[in-house]
Design a protein around this motif. Sequence first.
Motif, PDB file in Angstrom:
ATOM      1  N   PHE A  42      -8.262  15.417-105.012  1.00 23.44           N
ATOM      2  CA  PHE A  42      -9.629  14.781-104.849  1.00 23.44           C
ATOM      3  C   PHE A  42      -9.852  13.858-105.922  1.00 23.44           C
ATOM      4  CE2 PHE A  42      -9.145  19.105-103.320  1.00 23.44           C
ATOM      5  CZ  PHE A  42      -9.518  19.127-101.952  1.00 23.44           C
ATOM      6  N   TYR A  43      -9.159  13.484-106.985  1.00 26.33           N
ATOM      7  CA  TYR A  43      -9.463  12.478-107.784  1.00 26.33           C
ATOM      8  C   TYR A  43      -8.625  10.833-107.219  1.00 26.33           C
ATOM      9  CZ  TYR A  43     -11.409  15.733-110.956  1.00 26.33           C
ATOM     10  OH  TYR A  43     -12.150  16.591-111.480  1.00 26.33           O
ATOM     11  N   SER A  44      -8.222  10.931-105.927  1.00 30.03           N
ATOM     12  CA  SER A  44      -7.843   9.674-105.305  1.00 30.03           C
ATOM     13  C   SER A  44      -9.002   9.331-104.149  1.00 30.03           C
ATOM     14  CB  SER A  44      -6.413  10.360-104.578  1.00 30.03           C
ATOM     15  OG  SER A  44      -6.695  10.980-103.615  1.00 30.03           O
ATOM     16  N   ASP A  45      -8.770   8.231-103.831  1.00 28.72           N
ATOM     17  CA  ASP A  45      -9.782   7.872-102.678  1.00 28.72           C
ATOM     18  C   ASP A  45      -9.777   8.675-101.307  1.00 28.72           C
ATOM     19  OD1 ASP A  45     -11.085   6.058-104.339  1.00 28.72           O
ATOM     20  OD2 ASP A  45      -9.841   4.345-103.492  1.00 28.72           O
ATOM     21  N   GLU A  46      -8.170   8.925-101.129  1.00 26.92           N
ATOM     22  CA  GLU A  46      -8.129   9.723 -99.894  1.00 26.92           C
ATOM     23  C   GLU A  46      -8.481  10.964-100.009  1.00 26.92           C
ATOM     24  OE1 GLU A  46      -3.998  11.706 -98.259  1.00 26.92           O
ATOM     25  OE2 GLU A  46      -3.894   9.564 -98.390  1.00 26.92           O
ATOM     26  N   GLY A  47      -8.132  11.583-101.112  1.00 26.85           N
ATOM     27  CA  GLY A  47      -8.694  13.168-101.351  1.00 26.85           C
ATOM     28  C   GLY A  47     -10.398  13.227-101.513  1.00 26.85           C
ATOM     29  N   SER A  48     -10.850  12.399-102.184  1.00 28.11           N
ATOM     30  CA  SER A  48     -12.429  12.573-102.103  1.00 28.11           C
ATOM     31  C   SER A  48     -13.061  12.096-100.972  1.00 28.11           C
ATOM     32  CB  SER A  48     -12.935  11.369-103.184  1.00 28.11           C
ATOM     33  OG  SER A  48     -12.410  10.051-103.006  1.00 28.11           O
ATOM     34  N   THR A  49     -12.250  11.083-100.075  1.00 26.37           N
ATOM     35  CA  THR A  49     -12.808  10.847 -98.761  1.00 26.37           C
ATOM     36  C   THR A  49     -12.992  12.433 -97.974  1.00 26.37           C
ATOM     37  OG1 THR A  49     -12.183   8.519 -98.717  1.00 26.37           O
ATOM     38  CG2 THR A  49     -12.564   9.692 -96.662  1.00 26.37           C
ATOM     39  N   LEU A  50     -11.831  12.904 -97.962  1.00 23.16           N
ATOM     40  CA  LEU A  50     -11.785  14.325 -97.178  1.00 23.16           C
ATOM     41  C   LEU A  50     -12.999  15.124 -97.693  1.00 23.16           C
ATOM     42  CD1 LEU A  50     -10.425  16.197 -95.262  1.00 23.16           C
ATOM     43  CD2 LEU A  50      -8.735  16.892 -97.200  1.00 23.16           C
ATOM     44  N   LEU A  51     -12.922  15.293 -99.089  1.00 23.81           N
ATOM     45  CA  LEU A  51     -14.172  16.362 -99.513  1.00 23.81           C
ATOM     46  C   LEU A  51     -15.509  15.798 -99.217  1.00 23.81           C
ATOM     47  CD1 LEU A  51     -14.127  17.764-102.991  1.00 23.81           C
ATOM     48  CD2 LEU A  51     -15.866  16.638-102.461  1.00 23.81           C
ATOM     49  N   ARG A  52     -15.759  14.579 -99.357  1.00 26.89           N
ATOM     50  CA  ARG A  52     -17.118  14.264 -98.906  1.00 26.89           C
ATOM     51  C   ARG A  52     -17.376  13.913 -97.470  1.00 26.89           C
ATOM     52  NH1 ARG A  52     -19.834  11.883-103.452  1.00 26.89           N
ATOM     53  NH2 ARG A  52     -21.028  10.440-102.293  1.00 26.89           N
ATOM     54  N   PHE A  53     -16.441  13.487 -96.690  1.00 27.33           N
ATOM     55  CA  PHE A  53     -16.831  13.017 -95.422  1.00 27.33           C
ATOM     56  C   PHE A  53     -16.108  13.961 -94.318  1.00 27.33           C
ATOM     57  CE2 PHE A  53     -17.637   9.424 -97.868  1.00 27.33           C
ATOM     58  CZ  PHE A  53     -18.744   8.765 -97.473  1.00 27.33           C
ATOM     59  N   GLY A  54     -15.294  14.777 -94.552  1.00 29.72           N
ATOM     60  CA  GLY A  54     -14.706  15.423 -93.684  1.00 29.72           C
ATOM     61  C   GLY A  54     -13.544  14.786 -93.016  1.00 29.72           C
ATOM     62  N   ARG A  55     -13.400  14.998 -91.404  1.00 30.87           N
ATOM     63  CA  ARG A  55     -12.422  14.357 -90.638  1.00 30.87           C
ATOM     64  C   ARG A  55     -12.883  13.044 -90.036  1.00 30.87           C
ATOM     65  NH1 ARG A  55     -12.841  20.164 -88.560  1.00 30.87           N
ATOM     66  NH2 ARG A  55     -11.513  21.251 -89.802  1.00 30.87           N
ATOM     67  N   GLU A  56     -11.925  12.236 -90.227  1.00 32.41           N
ATOM     68  CA  GLU A  56     -12.160  10.745 -89.526  1.00 32.41           C
ATOM     69  C   GLU A  56     -12.228  11.045 -87.767  1.00 32.41           C
ATOM     70  OE1 GLU A  56     -10.260   6.230 -88.952  1.00 32.41           O
ATOM     71  OE2 GLU A  56      -9.234   7.801 -90.251  1.00 32.41           O
ATOM     72  N   GLY A  57     -13.404  10.308 -87.283  1.00 36.09           N
ATOM     73  CA  GLY A  57     -13.516  10.394 -85.912  1.00 36.09           C
ATOM     74  C   GLY A  57     -14.324  11.636 -85.440  1.00 36.09           C
ATOM     75  N   GLU A  58     -14.311  12.778 -86.374  1.00 34.30           N
ATOM     76  CA  GLU A  58     -15.151  13.982 -85.921  1.00 34.30           C
ATOM     77  C   GLU A  58     -16.486  13.842 -86.700  1.00 34.30           C
ATOM     78  OE1 GLU A  58     -15.249  18.784 -86.252  1.00 34.30           O
ATOM     79  OE2 GLU A  58     -13.116  17.671 -86.304  1.00 34.30           O
ATOM     80  N   HIS A  59     -16.222  13.465 -88.143  1.00 32.69           N
ATOM     81  CA  HIS A  59     -17.382  13.686 -88.837  1.00 32.69           C
ATOM     82  C   HIS A  59     -17.723  12.152 -89.683  1.00 32.69           C
ATOM     83  CE1 HIS A  59     -15.460  17.599 -89.479  1.00 32.69           C
ATOM     84  NE2 HIS A  59     -16.662  17.860 -89.170  1.00 32.69           N
ATOM     85  N   TYR A  60     -16.755  11.403 -89.679  1.00 34.76           N
ATOM     86  CA  TYR A  60     -17.056   9.966 -90.241  1.00 34.76           C
ATOM     87  C   TYR A  60     -16.321   8.908 -89.277  1.00 34.76           C
ATOM     88  CZ  TYR A  60     -12.699   9.673 -92.768  1.00 34.76           C
ATOM     89  OH  TYR A  60     -11.224   9.836 -93.064  1.00 34.76           O
ATOM     90  N   GLU A  61     -16.636   7.666 -89.458  1.00 40.35           N
ATOM     91  CA  GLU A  61     -15.842   6.517 -89.095  1.00 40.35           C
ATOM     92  C   GLU A  61     -15.610   5.467 -90.223  1.00 40.35           C
ATOM     93  OE1 GLU A  61     -18.518   5.204 -86.006  1.00 40.35           O
ATOM     94  OE2 GLU A  61     -17.617   6.581 -84.438  1.00 40.35           O
ATOM     95  N   LEU A  62     -14.574   4.784 -90.036  1.00 44.67           N
ATOM     96  CA  LEU A  62     -14.385   3.653 -90.946  1.00 44.67           C
ATOM     97  C   LEU A  62     -14.881   2.390 -90.556  1.00 44.67           C
ATOM     98  CD1 LEU A  62     -10.591   4.455 -92.020  1.00 44.67           C
ATOM     99  CD2 LEU A  62     -12.501   4.823 -93.473  1.00 44.67           C
ATOM    100  N   LYS A  63     -15.712   1.710 -91.452  1.00 45.08           N
ATOM    101  CA  LYS A  63     -16.074   0.265 -91.167  1.00 45.08           C
ATOM    102  C   LYS A  63     -15.488  -0.443 -92.322  1.00 45.08           C
ATOM    103  CE  LYS A  63     -19.972   2.038 -88.707  1.00 45.08           C
ATOM    104  NZ  LYS A  63     -21.510   1.985 -88.718  1.00 45.08           N
ATOM    105  N   ASP A  64     -14.673  -1.478 -91.993  1.00 45.85           N
ATOM    106  CA  ASP A  64     -14.033  -2.178 -93.068  1.00 45.85           C
ATOM    107  C   ASP A  64     -13.528  -1.496 -94.182  1.00 45.85           C
ATOM    108  OD1 ASP A  64     -15.081  -4.602 -91.822  1.00 45.85           O
ATOM    109  OD2 ASP A  64     -16.974  -4.257 -92.831  1.00 45.85           O
TER     110      ASP A  64
END
Length: 524
Positions: A374-396
């Motif tokens: 969770f001290y990586s961008d990947e892990g903190s993204t999962l912690l804060r935003f959940g699942r890509e496509g379901e809970h969040y989308e990537l823009k740039d």
Amino acid sequence: MRRQRNQTAVSLMVIAALAMGGCSSGVDSSNKEAAPQATADQSVSKDGFPIVQEPVKLSMFTRIAPVNGPFKDMPVFQDYEKLSNVQVEFTEAPTDGFQEKKNLLFASNELPDVMYRSGITPLEAVRYGSGGQLIPLEDLIRDYAPNFNKLMDEYPEIRAGITTPEGHIYAIPGIVSLSAARTDKKWINQAWLKKLNLKVPETTDELYDVLVAFRDQDPNGNGQKDELPLTARVGLSVATMMSGSFGLDQQFGYNVNLKDDKVEIWMGSERNKEMLMYLNKLYAAKLLDQEVFSHTEAQFLAKQGSGLTGMFFDQTNNNFLPISDQYIGIAPPAGPHGDRMQSQTSPIPRDFGAYAITSVNKYPEISMRWIDYFYSDEGSTLLRFGREGEHYELKDGIPYYKPEYSTSETQPKITPYAGGGAPHLISEHVASYINPPQVQEAQKALDPYMPEIRYAAPMFDEATAQKVNMLRNDIDKYYEEQSTKFIAGALSFDKWDEFQSTLQKMNLEELQQIYQEAYDKMEK
């Protein structure tokens, strides 16, 4: 200063707990050097996933905020269990009464494997670490936490801020590398400025004149005197927000200036008197919210979004998004002596004691590998935003909540970040919710006036921490009570000498000397 600027930017972590509570359980301190090791059939992968080949179960005690849903239902913990092969069982304690429950765990020695989002204070870390209930983490961090180790190398103030005088690390904090997440912006109603043909105020005198115009010239155009020129969070927040204009800094997480390696607690200073007199002038003229010492947080946030407020202070624009185009962030106004400083800002290591491993934990290496993700961008993204496509989308390449998960009702159900205190990295990569373009521009207005170094509070040994707490309990209560009275006009400034004298009788100089000695040791 004695330290060259290209050397380690040392910052000492917050001594957060005036409510230190709890008592040592009397566990043999020799335990602290001999944490149990993972068994041979549970060897820990030092990189990649899964962390272990066979499932391992860890128990974690955590604070759950009123807005949160159950942690077991959050996508981060469901998905990370599959990725890591580590099963986590959370014991969730509500925010109300949490400190008492935490104290009881240590007093009874009925400990979980991990204290997660449990706000272990510096005093608790030293007490329970030296007592053997929390294990030292420095070797585990070195061997099993490459992400956290990298952050400590990049920001040396992190290591300094979490290391005890004896050289141990008993708890790790949340990390905020994004400066915009560490400052309250100075938001002013630009629509009102334009309506009244006013410039952005550059000085405290100009700010006064602008606030008078907001009060008297009907900038919202409804024919009523319903405008609120200036508001702030309850208590002395408005003083903290304005202190930099009077040359008053907030070093060590306290009312401290540092000049030529000298610590000055400025509570009884003439500069502070000038600031309080200015705020009294605003209050007496009804330019400062008359409810600033009594309104609730919810009422303050509602005032931000009402469209009736001229200026306020907050980290982001979440609470006034529907009318966000009315506001811009401005620089600190210059005070009577030309001071122009953004004095209120948190250090990079934040939320001290967000994660600690107890002495009953059979898998400390696994536990350290588990949190390091969770001290990586990947892990903190999962912690804060959940699942890509379901809970969040990537823009740039930056995650953004989908509309249905961007509300204050839905977001806390998918992330433990909502409610504060979760151990993870807050970087530019994961801050779209709190760092949209408008907030970035507001931060740019503050950047030229940010301190070069932000020292957080010293991590004292237990005896010194007890002394500091005892002194500050009395001094801080008196200072807040009297400052509130000065601002509200309930206490005449003719009583200033008496105010100064009382602070001295409360041993303010002794407290200042303790901070001076801590600073001197740090600078060696």
